[in-house]
Every structure is written in C-alpha cells, then in structure tokens.
Design an enzyme around this catalytic site. Structure first.
Site, PDB file in Angstrom:
ATOM      1  CG  ASP A 276     -11.748   1.787  -5.199  1.00  0.00           C
ATOM      2  OD1 ASP A 276     -10.757   2.502  -4.964  1.00  0.00           O
ATOM      3  OD2 ASP A 276     -11.969   0.698  -4.620  1.00  0.00           O
TER       4      ASP A 276
ATOM      5  CB  ALA B 195     -16.269 -11.119 -10.191  1.00  0.00           C
TER       6      ALA B 195
ATOM      7  N   GLY C  66      -2.353   1.232 -12.330  1.00  0.00           N
ATOM      8  CA  GLY C  66      -3.297   1.629 -11.284  1.00  0.00           C
ATOM      9  C   GLY C  66      -2.961   2.919 -10.562  1.00  0.00           C
TER      10      GLY C  66
ATOM     11  CB  SER D  81      -3.177   4.456   1.203  1.00  0.00           C
ATOM     12  OG  SER D  81      -3.798   3.942   0.055  1.00  0.00           O
TER      13      SER D  81
ATOM     14  CE1 TYR E  40      -0.184   0.828  -4.817  1.00  0.00           C
ATOM     15  CE2 TYR E  40      -2.449   0.543  -5.514  1.00  0.00           C
ATOM     16  CZ  TYR E  40      -1.501   0.578  -4.517  1.00  0.00           C
ATOM     17  OH  TYR E  40      -1.871   0.365  -3.209  1.00  0.00           O
TER      18      TYR E  40
ATOM     19  CB  SER F  30      -0.932   0.008   1.207  1.00  0.00           C
ATOM     20  OG  SER F  30      -1.661   1.213   1.205  1.00  0.00           O
TER      21      SER F  30
ATOM     22  N   GLY G 135     -14.265  -6.659  -5.125  1.00  0.00           N
ATOM     23  CA  GLY G 135     -14.709  -5.321  -4.739  1.00  0.00           C
ATOM     24  C   GLY G 135     -14.335  -4.266  -5.768  1.00  0.00           C
TER      25      GLY G 135
ATOM     26  CE  LYS H 292     -11.014  -1.682  -2.126  1.00  0.00           C
ATOM     27  NZ  LYS H 292     -10.511  -1.230  -3.409  1.00  0.00           N
TER      28      LYS H 292
ATOM     29  CD  GLU I 218     -20.868 -19.486  -5.432  1.00  0.00           C
ATOM     30  OE1 GLU I 218     -20.000 -20.377  -5.488  1.00  0.00           O
ATOM     31  OE2 GLU I 218     -21.426 -19.131  -4.385  1.00  0.00           O
TER      32      GLU I 218
ATOM     33  CB  THR J 230      -7.345  -2.045   0.383  1.00  0.00           C
ATOM     34  OG1 THR J 230      -6.964  -2.532  -0.899  1.00  0.00           O
ATOM     35  CG2 THR J 230      -6.337  -2.493   1.426  1.00  0.00           C
TER      36      THR J 230
HETATM   37  P1  NAP Z   1     -10.929  -8.753  -3.938  1.00  0.00           P
HETATM   38  O1  NAP Z   1     -12.281  -8.201  -3.631  1.00  0.00           O
HETATM   39  O2  NAP Z   1     -10.271  -9.652  -2.972  1.00  0.00           O
HETATM   40  O3  NAP Z   1     -11.071  -9.508  -5.376  1.00  0.00           O
HETATM   41  C1  NAP Z   1      -9.985 -10.198  -5.903  1.00  0.00           C
HETATM   42  C2  NAP Z   1     -10.274 -10.659  -7.335  1.00  0.00           C
HETATM   43  O4  NAP Z   1      -9.096 -11.308  -7.824  1.00  0.00           O
HETATM   44  C3  NAP Z   1     -11.398 -11.679  -7.463  1.00  0.00           C
HETATM   45  O5  NAP Z   1     -12.001 -11.566  -8.732  1.00  0.00           O
HETATM   46  C4  NAP Z   1     -10.632 -12.999  -7.347  1.00  0.00           C
HETATM   47  O6  NAP Z   1     -11.293 -14.096  -7.964  1.00  0.00           O
HETATM   48  C5  NAP Z   1      -9.378 -12.676  -8.140  1.00  0.00           C
HETATM   49  N1  NAP Z   1      -8.239 -13.501  -7.749  1.00  0.00           N
HETATM   50  C6  NAP Z   1      -7.535 -13.433  -6.593  1.00  0.00           C
HETATM   51  N2  NAP Z   1      -6.532 -14.339  -6.596  1.00  0.00           N
HETATM   52  C7  NAP Z   1      -6.616 -14.993  -7.782  1.00  0.00           C
HETATM   53  C8  NAP Z   1      -5.868 -16.046  -8.373  1.00  0.00           C
HETATM   54  N3  NAP Z   1      -4.814 -16.600  -7.752  1.00  0.00           N
HETATM   55  N4  NAP Z   1      -6.222 -16.470  -9.609  1.00  0.00           N
HETATM   56  C9  NAP Z   1      -7.262 -15.898 -10.254  1.00  0.00           C
HETATM   57  N5  NAP Z   1      -8.034 -14.906  -9.755  1.00  0.00           N
HETATM   58  C10 NAP Z   1      -7.706 -14.462  -8.522  1.00  0.00           C
HETATM   59  O7  NAP Z   1      -9.876  -7.587  -4.223  1.00  0.00           O
HETATM   60  P2  NAP Z   1     -10.188  -6.116  -4.805  1.00  0.00           P
HETATM   61  O8  NAP Z   1     -10.426  -5.184  -3.695  1.00  0.00           O
HETATM   62  O9  NAP Z   1     -11.205  -6.248  -5.872  1.00  0.00           O
HETATM   63  O10 NAP Z   1      -8.741  -5.715  -5.412  1.00  0.00           O
HETATM   64  C11 NAP Z   1      -8.247  -6.370  -6.571  1.00  0.00           C
HETATM   65  C12 NAP Z   1      -6.997  -5.675  -7.110  1.00  0.00           C
HETATM   66  O11 NAP Z   1      -7.291  -4.352  -7.516  1.00  0.00           O
HETATM   67  C13 NAP Z   1      -5.843  -5.568  -6.093  1.00  0.00           C
HETATM   68  O12 NAP Z   1      -4.627  -5.813  -6.769  1.00  0.00           O
HETATM   69  C14 NAP Z   1      -5.925  -4.123  -5.644  1.00  0.00           C
HETATM   70  O13 NAP Z   1      -4.670  -3.619  -5.211  1.00  0.00           O
HETATM   71  C15 NAP Z   1      -6.335  -3.455  -6.952  1.00  0.00           C
HETATM   72  N6  NAP Z   1      -7.000  -2.172  -6.698  1.00  0.00           N
HETATM   73  C16 NAP Z   1      -6.349  -1.032  -7.110  1.00  0.00           C
HETATM   74  C17 NAP Z   1      -6.934   0.189  -6.892  1.00  0.00           C
HETATM   75  C18 NAP Z   1      -6.245   1.440  -7.343  1.00  0.00           C
HETATM   76  O14 NAP Z   1      -6.588   2.511  -6.848  1.00  0.00           O
HETATM   77  N7  NAP Z   1      -5.329   1.364  -8.282  1.00  0.00           N
HETATM   78  C19 NAP Z   1      -8.182   0.294  -6.250  1.00  0.00           C
HETATM   79  C20 NAP Z   1      -8.803  -0.889  -5.864  1.00  0.00           C
HETATM   80  C21 NAP Z   1      -8.207  -2.117  -6.077  1.00  0.00           C
HETATM   81  P3  NAP Z   1     -12.401 -14.963  -7.133  1.00  0.00           P
HETATM   82  O15 NAP Z   1     -13.687 -14.198  -7.220  1.00  0.00           O
HETATM   83  O16 NAP Z   1     -12.451 -16.245  -7.874  1.00  0.00           O
HETATM   84  O17 NAP Z   1     -11.892 -15.109  -5.729  1.00  0.00           O
END
Ligand code: NAP
Length: 275
Positions: free
Chosen positions: A102, A125, A243, A16, A222, A14, A127, A65, A153, A61
């Site tokens: 976001d 899919a 990002g 932040s 990022y 992070s 947060g 979320k 799912e 994060t």
């Molecule tokens: P999250 O709610 O935990 O969702 C994670 C996603 O990644 C789900 O779709 C999950 O699939 C998939 N995933 C995780 N591990 C995987 C693996 N080994 N193989 C395939 N798919 C996998 O996390 P989030 O909050 O959405 O964040 C996701 C990413 O976005 C992070 O890297 C975060 O740092 C980035 N992000 C960046 C910003 C920014 O400001 N740049 C803002 C928000 C988030 P399943 O549904 O199958 O578990």
C-alpha cells in the site's frame, strides 16, 4: 489453476479480482483471483482453515490488515515497521509471508510532489494510515503531521509507531475537534472508510478550511470515484487524487511478489479508463 483471493469484510466495493484476473489473462497465467469475505466473528477460526488450502497468495483489506499478522509465518522487514499487511505470498512449504504494498501505491501519484509537503493532515489511524504515514515520513520529511482520528487511542498508537521519524512533529487529535487544528496543509489525506461504498454520502471532515494555494487533497477511497471529501475540494478549486492510482500501484507490486512478473502495461491503461 493457481488460486488467489482478497480477504476482508465487506468486499462488495473491491475491484481487486477484476484487476488481477485481467493481468493473469493477458499474460496467459493459469490463475484465478476471488473474493473471500470473512465476517469479523468468523475471522479467527476461518484463517487457520484457509492455511490448509491450496492457495498461492492473498490480498488483505479492511478490517484485517493488522489482525492477520499473528497468523503469518514471516513478515518482510519494511512491512514489519509499518505494522500492517495487505499482501501474502504462500511459499512452497505452505508458510505465509506478509508484505505491505500500500505504501508504494500511495506514493505513486504524488512522487513528483514529495518535497512540497511541509504540513500534512492525515485523517484515520487504521491499517491504510500506517502505510501512508510510513510512506510519507520515509520518503519526505514534513515539518508537521497532524493525525485526526475518531479514536484518540488508535491515533496515539500510530503516533507512537512513528517515533523513529523524529524530524517530523507528529500531533494527534479527534476527528470532531478540527477547531484545534492550527495550520493549513500542503497535503490532506483521508485514509478512513468514511465516504466509501454504501456510505458514499458521508463526509469525514470538510477539507476546504485547511487548504491553501496548491494544497493537494487525497482520498484513498476509489469507489465512489469522487467522495464528498474530494468533491468539496475540487469545487473549491483544489487538486484532488482518488484511490484508484494507489489501488493499481499496490496491485502491480503484489502481482510482482506473486508471479515475479511486471503487471502488464496495456491492462493498466485499460483499467485506468474502465474505472
Ligand atoms: P481500518 O484499518 O479498518 O481503519 C479504518 C479507519 O477509519 C480508522 O481510522 C477508523 O477510526 C476510521 N473509521 C471507520 N469508520 C468510521 C466512522 N464511522 N467515523 C469515523 N472514523 C471511522 O481500514 P483500512 O484498511 O485502514 O482502510 C481504510 C480505507 O482506505 C478504506 O476505505 C479502504 O478501502 C481504503 N484503502 C484504499 C486503498 C487503495 O489502494 N486505494 C488501499 C488501502 C485502503 P477508528 O480508529 O476510530 O476505528
């Protein structure tokens, strides 16, 4: 001294604290922003304890979320539609109000291109994907959005959540079934954490077979600044976005919610250079 923190797990990636502490310092606001790492098996018991503390606000994060929502006292209306919270304002009476900044951060670097996005592929899919899909579908109307995810799912749940946007055909499939994808896209977005931090060598899918002239390939990650996903696209000649602009955009919106003040421009410029 006002206390702010980011809640998540893991948090080693992070940026932040650096972003918000720089802005507090520039504006002479007596405040500090920390990392508050909570392991998943501690989440449910830790959050109520934090609620009794003297905090002013939080960012939320991965992976909390969505799971933070039952602990909030109120959720701002657009955020309720998105179903994911990344910012909490602690009100004077100690109650917690949830926001999603976001989606605004996500739109920031593509604001001038929105009308060009007819076919979109979004991987993930979680947060962040909820905010991205909401931001896109409420600001432009793609003909088709293909959601690819490891778990079908979760993809189905997200597609169901988007049913109000009935002018866009939303399809779902598993990430390892890209053979079934029948179009090349104007915008391809990785919203998964695959390729982040310690897993920086991993590649969720190769975007290049789904690119055509002028495709934009966007990774929410990022750190590292260029994932394998983006490198593949850049080396094949496509425009890429990481990002960082989203991170700074969502942070500026959160800062405004907490302080009522605009994020200082000079700090924004410095941070763009520093990361
Ligand atoms: P999250 O709610 O935990 O969702 C994670 C996603 O990644 C789900 O779709 C999950 O699939 C998939 N995933 C995780 N591990 C995987 C693996 N080994 N193989 C395939 N798919 C996998 O996390 P989030 O909050 O959405 O964040 C996701 C990413 O976005 C992070 O890297 C975060 O740092 C980035 N992000 C960046 C910003 C920014 O400001 N740049 C803002 C928000 C988030 P399943 O549904 O199958 O578990």
């Amino acid at each position: 001294m006002k206390k702010f923190a980011i809640i998540g797990y893991p948090l080693e990636h992070s940026f932040s604290p650096k972003i918000h502490n720089a802005a507090f310092s520039e504006l002479g606001i007596s405040a500090v922003y920390e990392k508050f790492e909570i392991a998943p098996d501690q989440f449910k018991e830790t959050i109520p304890k934090i609620k009794n503390g003297d905090w002013y606000g939080f960012n939320v994060t991965i992976p909390y979320k969505q799971s933070i929502i039952p602990f909030l006292d109120a959720v701002e209306p657009v955020t309720k539609k998105i179903g994911a919270v990344n910012t909490i304002r602690v009100r004077g009476d100690g109650s917690w109000l949830g926001f999603n900044t976001d989606y605004q951060g996500f739109l920031h670097p593509i604001a001038g291109n929105l009308k060009n996005f007819k076919k979109v592929i979004m991987i993930g899919a979680g947060g962040a994907a909820r905010a991205v899909a909401f931001g896109l579908l409420s600001h432009c109307t793609p003909e088709e959005l293909a959601i690819l995810n490891r778990s079908l799912e979760n993809a189905r749940a997200l597609a169901g959540h988007l049913s109000e946007f009935d002018k866009t055909k939303v399809t779902i499939q598993k990430t390892d079934d890209t053979g079934a994808l029948h179009f090349k896209a104007d915008l391809i977005i990785n919203t998964t954490s695959v390729g982040m931090g310690s897993r920086s060598g991993a590649l969720i899918i190769d975007p290049v077979p789904f690119c055509k002239m002028k495709t934009i390939v966007y990774d929410l990650i990022y750190n590292p600044a260029e994932t394998r996903f983006l490198r593949r696209a850049r080396q094949a000649g496509f425009k890429t976005i990481n990002g960082l602009p989203m991170l700074l955009g969502q942070a500026a919106e959160a800062f405004k919610i907490w302080t009522g003040r605009n994020f200082p421009e000079r700090v924004l410029k410095d941070l763009q250079k520093a990361f």
